[in-house]
Design a protein around this motif. Sequence first.
Motif, PDB file in Angstrom:
ATOM      1  N   MET A 184       1.017  -1.189   0.017  1.00 25.49           N
ATOM      2  CA  MET A 184      -0.049   0.045   0.157  1.00 25.49           C
ATOM      3  C   MET A 184       0.845   1.206  -0.038  1.00 25.49           C
ATOM      4  O   MET A 184       1.636   1.376   0.918  1.00 25.49           O
ATOM      5  N   ALA A 185       0.741   2.023  -1.001  1.00 27.43           N
ATOM      6  CA  ALA A 185       1.382   3.413  -0.967  1.00 27.43           C
ATOM      7  C   ALA A 185       0.370   4.452  -0.406  1.00 27.43           C
ATOM      8  O   ALA A 185      -1.016   4.148  -0.342  1.00 27.43           O
ATOM      9  N   PRO A 186       0.754   5.666  -0.027  1.00 26.91           N
ATOM     10  CA  PRO A 186      -0.303   6.646   0.365  1.00 26.91           C
ATOM     11  C   PRO A 186      -1.386   6.941  -0.604  1.00 26.91           C
ATOM     12  O   PRO A 186      -0.926   7.121  -1.891  1.00 26.91           O
ATOM     13  N   GLY A 187      -2.556   6.751  -0.164  1.00 28.06           N
ATOM     14  CA  GLY A 187      -3.674   7.044  -1.010  1.00 28.06           C
ATOM     15  C   GLY A 187      -4.390   5.678  -1.529  1.00 28.06           C
ATOM     16  O   GLY A 187      -5.557   5.784  -1.964  1.00 28.06           O
ATOM     17  N   ASP A 188      -3.662   4.613  -1.420  1.00 25.41           N
ATOM     18  CA  ASP A 188      -4.275   3.165  -1.913  1.00 25.41           C
ATOM     19  C   ASP A 188      -5.336   2.789  -1.060  1.00 25.41           C
ATOM     20  O   ASP A 188      -5.266   3.253   0.195  1.00 25.41           O
ATOM     21  N   THR A 189      -6.296   2.066  -1.426  1.00 24.84           N
ATOM     22  CA  THR A 189      -7.264   1.479  -0.721  1.00 24.84           C
ATOM     23  C   THR A 189      -7.486  -0.022  -0.838  1.00 24.84           C
ATOM     24  O   THR A 189      -7.199  -0.536  -2.107  1.00 24.84           O
ATOM     25  N   VAL A 190      -7.934  -0.551  -0.016  1.00 26.46           N
ATOM     26  CA  VAL A 190      -7.931  -2.119  -0.068  1.00 26.46           C
ATOM     27  C   VAL A 190      -9.203  -2.565   0.499  1.00 26.46           C
ATOM     28  O   VAL A 190      -9.768  -2.095   1.389  1.00 26.46           O
ATOM     29  N   LYS A 191     -10.088  -3.543  -0.148  1.00 29.90           N
ATOM     30  CA  LYS A 191     -11.224  -4.102   0.213  1.00 29.90           C
ATOM     31  C   LYS A 191     -11.404  -5.080   1.314  1.00 29.90           C
ATOM     32  O   LYS A 191     -10.410  -6.136   0.825  1.00 29.90           O
ATOM     33  N   LEU A 203       1.190  -3.523  10.616  1.00 31.59           N
ATOM     34  CA  LEU A 203       2.275  -3.201   9.619  1.00 31.59           C
ATOM     35  C   LEU A 203       3.353  -4.097   9.106  1.00 31.59           C
ATOM     36  O   LEU A 203       3.809  -4.681  10.099  1.00 31.59           O
ATOM     37  N   GLY A 204       3.541  -4.561   8.133  1.00 30.24           N
ATOM     38  CA  GLY A 204       4.661  -5.198   7.634  1.00 30.24           C
ATOM     39  C   GLY A 204       5.945  -4.448   7.708  1.00 30.24           C
ATOM     40  O   GLY A 204       6.441  -4.015   8.650  1.00 30.24           O
ATOM     41  N   ASP A 205       6.618  -4.346   6.615  1.00 29.81           N
ATOM     42  CA  ASP A 205       7.727  -3.577   6.400  1.00 29.81           C
ATOM     43  C   ASP A 205       7.695  -2.477   5.193  1.00 29.81           C
ATOM     44  O   ASP A 205       6.803  -2.797   4.439  1.00 29.81           O
ATOM     45  N   PRO A 206       8.476  -1.476   5.479  1.00 32.65           N
ATOM     46  CA  PRO A 206       8.645  -0.527   4.273  1.00 32.65           C
ATOM     47  C   PRO A 206       8.993  -1.052   2.942  1.00 32.65           C
ATOM     48  O   PRO A 206       9.814  -2.117   3.002  1.00 32.65           O
ATOM     49  N   LEU A 207       8.582  -0.853   1.832  1.00 31.58           N
ATOM     50  CA  LEU A 207       8.902  -1.370   0.788  1.00 31.58           C
ATOM     51  C   LEU A 207       9.495  -0.576  -0.242  1.00 31.58           C
ATOM     52  O   LEU A 207       9.572   0.647  -0.101  1.00 31.58           O
ATOM     53  N   GLU A 208      10.441  -1.009  -1.092  1.00 30.70           N
ATOM     54  CA  GLU A 208      11.273  -0.230  -2.072  1.00 30.70           C
ATOM     55  C   GLU A 208      10.523   0.401  -3.047  1.00 30.70           C
ATOM     56  O   GLU A 208       9.331  -0.166  -3.393  1.00 30.70           O
ATOM     57  N   GLY A 209      10.858   1.415  -3.702  1.00 30.35           N
ATOM     58  CA  GLY A 209      10.003   2.004  -4.745  1.00 30.35           C
ATOM     59  C   GLY A 209       9.948   3.667  -4.566  1.00 30.35           C
ATOM     60  O   GLY A 209       9.640   4.295  -5.461  1.00 30.35           O
ATOM     61  N   GLY A 257       6.978   5.492  -0.542  1.00 33.70           N
ATOM     62  CA  GLY A 257       6.596   5.529   0.781  1.00 33.70           C
ATOM     63  C   GLY A 257       5.662   4.314   1.150  1.00 33.70           C
ATOM     64  O   GLY A 257       4.594   4.415   1.866  1.00 33.70           O
ATOM     65  N   ALA A 258       5.787   3.428   0.296  1.00 30.29           N
ATOM     66  CA  ALA A 258       4.683   2.303   0.359  1.00 30.29           C
ATOM     67  C   ALA A 258       5.041   1.364   1.539  1.00 30.29           C
ATOM     68  O   ALA A 258       6.339   0.936   1.610  1.00 30.29           O
ATOM     69  N   TRP A 259       4.180   0.502   1.949  1.00 26.96           N
ATOM     70  CA  TRP A 259       4.360  -0.497   3.123  1.00 26.96           C
ATOM     71  C   TRP A 259       3.731  -1.647   2.665  1.00 26.96           C
ATOM     72  O   TRP A 259       2.695  -1.771   1.830  1.00 26.96           O
ATOM     73  N   SER A 260       4.182  -2.790   3.400  1.00 24.18           N
ATOM     74  CA  SER A 260       3.438  -4.143   3.176  1.00 24.18           C
ATOM     75  C   SER A 260       2.396  -4.102   4.305  1.00 24.18           C
ATOM     76  O   SER A 260       2.925  -3.767   5.442  1.00 24.18           O
ATOM     77  N   VAL A 261       0.983  -4.170   4.248  1.00 29.25           N
ATOM     78  CA  VAL A 261       0.164  -4.096   5.190  1.00 29.25           C
ATOM     79  C   VAL A 261      -0.763  -5.281   5.200  1.00 29.25           C
ATOM     80  O   VAL A 261      -1.089  -5.977   4.119  1.00 29.25           O
ATOM     81  N   ARG A 262      -0.797  -6.082   6.405  1.00 29.20           N
ATOM     82  CA  ARG A 262      -1.697  -7.049   6.503  1.00 29.20           C
ATOM     83  C   ARG A 262      -3.015  -6.821   7.144  1.00 29.20           C
ATOM     84  O   ARG A 262      -3.037  -6.186   8.006  1.00 29.20           O
ATOM     85  N   VAL A 263      -4.046  -6.994   6.248  1.00 30.05           N
ATOM     86  CA  VAL A 263      -5.441  -6.949   6.675  1.00 30.05           C
ATOM     87  C   VAL A 263      -6.266  -8.000   6.795  1.00 30.05           C
ATOM     88  O   VAL A 263      -6.345  -8.964   5.939  1.00 30.05           O
ATOM     89  N   TYR A 264      -6.635  -8.342   8.108  1.00 32.57           N
ATOM     90  CA  TYR A 264      -7.664  -9.431   8.281  1.00 32.57           C
ATOM     91  C   TYR A 264      -9.119  -9.042   8.484  1.00 32.57           C
ATOM     92  O   TYR A 264      -9.335  -7.887   9.188  1.00 32.57           O
ATOM     93  N   TYR A 265      -9.915  -9.678   8.066  1.00 34.25           N
ATOM     94  CA  TYR A 265     -11.312  -9.594   8.402  1.00 34.25           C
ATOM     95  C   TYR A 265     -11.718 -10.845   9.291  1.00 34.25           C
ATOM     96  O   TYR A 265     -11.573 -11.986   8.614  1.00 34.25           O
ATOM     97  N   LYS A 266     -12.073 -10.889  10.324  1.00 33.75           N
ATOM     98  CA  LYS A 266     -12.304 -12.043  11.250  1.00 33.75           C
ATOM     99  C   LYS A 266     -13.857 -11.767  11.915  1.00 33.75           C
ATOM    100  O   LYS A 266     -14.007 -11.461  12.785  1.00 33.75           O
TER     101      LYS A 266
END
Lengths: 196, 651
Positions: B512-519, B588-594, B597-606
């Motif tokens: 996810m980079a700033p501004g991205d959305t995930v469903k 939050l996972g880790d910052p990603l290259e590129g 300002g993107a990060w790996s983000v873990r999203v769970y729906y429980k």
Amino acid sequence: MKRFLIPLGLFLVLVVFLAIGLNRDPHEVPSPLVGKPAPAFSLEKLAEPGKTFSPADMQGQVWLLNVWASWCVSCRAEHPLLVAFSRQGGLPIVGLNYKEVRGDGGIDAKKLSPADEASLTRQRAGAWLSQHGDPYTLSVLDMDGRVGIDYGVYGVPETYLIDKKGVIRFKQIGPITPDALEKKILPLARQLAAES
Amino acid sequence: MIPEIGSFALVLALLVALVQGSLPLIGAQRGIPAWIALARPASSMLFLLIAVAFGCLTASFINNDFSVVYVAQHSNSRLPLEYRISGVWGGHEGSLLLWVLMLSLWSLAVAAFSRSLPDDMVARVQGVLGLVAAGFLLFILLTSSPFERLLPGAEDGRDLNPLLQDPGLIFHPPMLYMGYVGFSVAFAFAIAALLSGRLDAAWARWSRPWTTAAWIFLTLGIGLGSIWAYYELGWGGWWFWDPVENASFLPWLVGTALIHSLAVTEKRGSFKNWTVLLAIGAFSLSLLGTFLVRSGVLSSVHAFASDPKRGIFILVFLAVVVGSSLTLFAWRAPKVSLGGAFALMSRETLLLINNVLLLSAAGAVLLGTLYPLVIDALNLGKLSVGPPYFNAVFTPLMVPLLFLMAVGPVARWKHTSLAEIARPLRWAFGIAVAAGVSIPFFYGGWSGSVALGMGLAIWIVGASVLQILARTRSGLPPRAFWGMHLAHMGVAVTVVGIVMVTQYESERDVRMAPGDTVKTGDYQIRFLGVEGISGPNYNAAKGNLELLKDGQLVMPLHPEKRKYLSSAMPMTEAFIDPGLTRDIYVSLGDPLEGGDGAWSVRVYYKPFVSWIWGGAVLMALGGLLAASDRRYRLKSTAARAGKLAAQGAAS
């Protein structure tokens, strides 16, 4: 009467197994790298910027590769033993300085440029060795930890015993204890030195 | 000075424990009233001394006294006050001190709430508790003193393990230990009954509220541990079948069996030997758990630095305590009379099946936990047993258990008929089947395990509701009745949580980079960026995310990635939006290259995950109602008869 003794009997069997288990170390996992050639790498030396070292340089010698970092608390425990051992001149020890800056929780490595990271690494590693003594024939810098991944490093310190042909023969996870040095590493090293 | 006072208090406590563990027992056997009378004051003294020692250690933590080795290893001057206090039990030595503190607290409680019991019974129970306390105090003094000095003192401490710097740790271990140690009371009652030869309904009645009380704490302790793992370890799991988790689950399974078996012994006088064996077993497994956790024979996420001397001590202690108890059992059990006979179709039979299923489950878990150790001991190699084994053996045992849970309370003692059981439950059965089959379709498709799990849960709740309705028509039932049904419905609630989250959770690892959305589910999550912040003893990257529903902001989300100053281990602090029917879990996972300002983000729906712990709370509340039933507080005729017998023996 007899059937009421069954629980006691089962319990005694359990105790025997627990007693044997107590003398085993569950963390002593056989490393898949033991018996395999040491993964190749080429890394810059700590003492001589610009010059690199590779395991192939040690061909024909029995040597130790010791993974360390100044932030690693257990390395501090292990270090005096390594210094004393190196004074006896038993085996050459190559230090793999592992993620000196990135592994330290207190520093935000992302804010540093690669050049800054390299100089900070040298400064910190050098200061640590001059304070605590330098047991290493030479040390190399694995700043991003890639070589560590190749060697399957999952806790610092770790030590590899490598034979004349460049094959890993033993791996110590965690600090080398006087016991491990006397009973495992040294006898095996003597035997390997005798091999042609 | 304070640590020395603590040390001294522990030595005195050991002496008091030895007195409590010897004179009252001998006095009860020989009928010496003065020695019997020692039991109660000794337990008060024991508690007082251990509390002083515990207070001293706490004071050293609060004062940052880094000349105490244990404090220097588990605290730091920058550690917030609440964690300096909970840090007392953040390591091996302090945990053990908490263990004996809990033990002496239980012993004190028995002394305070056993006025209606015959004195010789109280003396024997206190004697056994005193012996157990003496063993643990000796262990602390010989191998694990928390008061050892470091001279010269450290300038600053090494800090508490970041994993443990969490509100969950403040409550989880004390609750769990209260439960573990609480089974020592049921154990002490069982030993006392074996020693006196009075293995009767009165003994079962005395044991019941204590067993239930311990079980309540253990239930809450396991639940808290599970919540803690869920939000603190950062990968959203709630149970791992880790050896240390199993160590707490084993006494729970056996303790649950014990609660049910005690009911039979009290009401019908049957299962006496079996009940005694379970009481010994529940406490033995608590001790075994302590051994497994403290000796390091098994590797676990809870791995503590181990010292072989400690392992040997606990093993010897375990062998002495359990070995002598089982020997006593083998000696006394053959003389015990059989209780009332019962037909094949009866509540006794159903409770026997309950016990067999719970014990099989405990056996399977024990086998899986110890298997790696046994294989290693036999030189057959190294291996580990993981969740697939446990799920495969545990689930099939739970299905009949859950099914019969609804049936048991309907069945009559001694003799019942199928029609008698089926008639009141037929509606519950119909609704359960219909709802179980249809629920999966509401959640996007057929799933056999959801249908089965939901059907069983509805079956249990339906049966309980029908029985409550029928019973309340003839006056207000006692608390024990409400407690049983509440606890059974709690199990159903936990089952709903487990089934739903296992089948319908969704997990996404996204860049996810700033501004991205995930469903996720019916929600969107928008990533705004990450900022650096600093806490009292850590620096952190704090994520700024937004939870949106239909484009509307529901709440901001702030997961963190912390780096504690004292250790290199990064800690993931997940951010959870809890809800009744679903949790949104972001880490939050880790910052990603590129460079964007993107990060790996873990999203769970429980879905329904909070029901797992909600059920545990209901079970504990049910236990509380059952343990506080009026009849346990009445002086029963049996107790009075016992008292007379004791006086007869004494004179």
